[in-house]
Design a protein around this motif. Structure first.
Motif, PDB file in Angstrom:
ATOM      1  N   LEU A   1      31.523  84.126  24.421  1.00 25.75           N
ATOM      2  CA  LEU A   1      32.160  85.291  25.031  1.00 25.75           C
ATOM      3  C   LEU A   1      32.605  86.293  23.969  1.00 25.75           C
ATOM      4  O   LEU A   1      32.502  87.512  24.165  1.00 25.75           O
ATOM      5  CB  LEU A   1      33.355  84.861  25.888  1.00 25.75           C
ATOM      6  CG  LEU A   1      33.013  84.138  27.189  1.00 25.75           C
ATOM      7  CD1 LEU A   1      34.284  83.648  27.857  1.00 25.75           C
ATOM      8  CD2 LEU A   1      32.216  85.029  28.119  1.00 25.75           C
ATOM      9  N   GLU A   2      33.096  85.778  22.851  1.00 23.65           N
ATOM     10  CA  GLU A   2      33.511  86.652  21.756  1.00 23.65           C
ATOM     11  C   GLU A   2      32.308  87.416  21.200  1.00 23.65           C
ATOM     12  O   GLU A   2      32.399  88.601  20.898  1.00 23.65           O
ATOM     13  CB  GLU A   2      34.193  85.829  20.667  1.00 23.65           C
ATOM     14  CG  GLU A   2      34.987  86.635  19.682  1.00 23.65           C
ATOM     15  CD  GLU A   2      36.183  87.340  20.276  1.00 23.65           C
ATOM     16  OE1 GLU A   2      36.278  88.567  20.100  1.00 23.65           O
ATOM     17  OE2 GLU A   2      37.017  86.687  20.907  1.00 23.65           O
TER      18      GLU A   2
ATOM     19  N   GLU B   1      34.912  94.521  22.629  1.00 24.23           N
ATOM     20  CA  GLU B   1      35.269  95.472  23.687  1.00 24.23           C
ATOM     21  C   GLU B   1      36.662  95.212  24.284  1.00 24.23           C
ATOM     22  O   GLU B   1      37.180  96.031  25.011  1.00 24.23           O
ATOM     23  CB  GLU B   1      34.231  95.406  24.812  1.00 24.23           C
ATOM     24  CG  GLU B   1      32.825  95.754  24.367  1.00 24.23           C
ATOM     25  CD  GLU B   1      31.793  95.473  25.427  1.00 24.23           C
ATOM     26  OE1 GLU B   1      32.135  95.435  26.627  1.00 24.23           O
ATOM     27  OE2 GLU B   1      30.625  95.272  25.057  1.00 24.23           O
ATOM     28  N   VAL B   2      37.242  94.037  23.974  1.00 25.90           N
ATOM     29  CA  VAL B   2      38.519  93.647  24.568  1.00 25.90           C
ATOM     30  C   VAL B   2      39.558  93.522  23.467  1.00 25.90           C
ATOM     31  O   VAL B   2      39.430  92.664  22.586  1.00 25.90           O
ATOM     32  CB  VAL B   2      38.391  92.311  25.338  1.00 25.90           C
ATOM     33  CG1 VAL B   2      39.717  91.917  25.945  1.00 25.90           C
ATOM     34  CG2 VAL B   2      37.312  92.411  26.405  1.00 25.90           C
TER      35      VAL B   2
ATOM     36  N   LEU C   1      29.561  88.253  22.803  1.00 29.58           N
ATOM     37  CA  LEU C   1      29.077  89.222  23.788  1.00 29.58           C
ATOM     38  C   LEU C   1      30.057  90.365  24.045  1.00 29.58           C
ATOM     39  O   LEU C   1      29.649  91.520  24.137  1.00 29.58           O
ATOM     40  CB  LEU C   1      28.775  88.518  25.108  1.00 29.58           C
ATOM     41  CG  LEU C   1      27.615  87.527  25.102  1.00 29.58           C
ATOM     42  CD1 LEU C   1      27.556  86.769  26.422  1.00 29.58           C
ATOM     43  CD2 LEU C   1      26.298  88.240  24.831  1.00 29.58           C
ATOM     44  N   TYR C   2      31.349  90.043  24.170  1.00 31.12           N
ATOM     45  CA  TYR C   2      32.312  91.025  24.671  1.00 31.12           C
ATOM     46  C   TYR C   2      33.563  91.203  23.814  1.00 31.12           C
ATOM     47  O   TYR C   2      34.375  92.074  24.097  1.00 31.12           O
ATOM     48  CB  TYR C   2      32.774  90.632  26.084  1.00 31.12           C
ATOM     49  CG  TYR C   2      31.630  90.336  27.013  1.00 31.12           C
ATOM     50  CD1 TYR C   2      30.797  91.348  27.468  1.00 31.12           C
ATOM     51  CD2 TYR C   2      31.385  89.037  27.433  1.00 31.12           C
ATOM     52  CE1 TYR C   2      29.745  91.075  28.320  1.00 31.12           C
ATOM     53  CE2 TYR C   2      30.331  88.758  28.293  1.00 31.12           C
ATOM     54  CZ  TYR C   2      29.510  89.778  28.725  1.00 31.12           C
ATOM     55  OH  TYR C   2      28.467  89.506  29.564  1.00 31.12           O
TER      56      TYR C   2
END
Length: 93
Positions: free
Chosen positions: A82-83, A89-90, A85-86
């Motif tokens: 998840l880190e 952005e977060v 991929l995204y």
């Protein structure tokens, strides 16, 4: 009845400002450092993962083979992906 107002001292406000300013931006950190930074803090229940009996056997086997708990095994796989991929952005809190 109104809630009592929190009063911050000038020093506390200044320290908070400096800490926020010095905190690196999410996009500036390498992947491994972002994963580690997000792992800090209070832990709580995120989800309940459902699976088949065969999937459970696979997870149990993999955890035993890696010498990790099922939680740590899945956390290392899921959170790292998840880190990747995204994560940029977060923002982190």
């Amino acid at each position: 009845m109104p809630k009592p107002r929190t009063v911050r001292t000038p020093r506390q406000t200044e320290d908070d400002f400096i800490a926020a300013y010095e905190k690196p931006n999410t996009t500036e950190l390498p992947l491994d450092e972002r994963v580690a930074a997000r792992a800090e803090g209070r832990y709580f229940q995120l989800l309940s993962y459902r699976g088949t009996e065969d999937q459970k056997k696979l997870i149990d086997y993999a955890a035993a083979k890696e010498g990790k708990s099922k939680q740590k095994l899945l956390e290392g796989i899921i959170m790292r992906r998840l880190e990747e991929l995204y994560g940029s952005e977060v923002d982190m809190t």
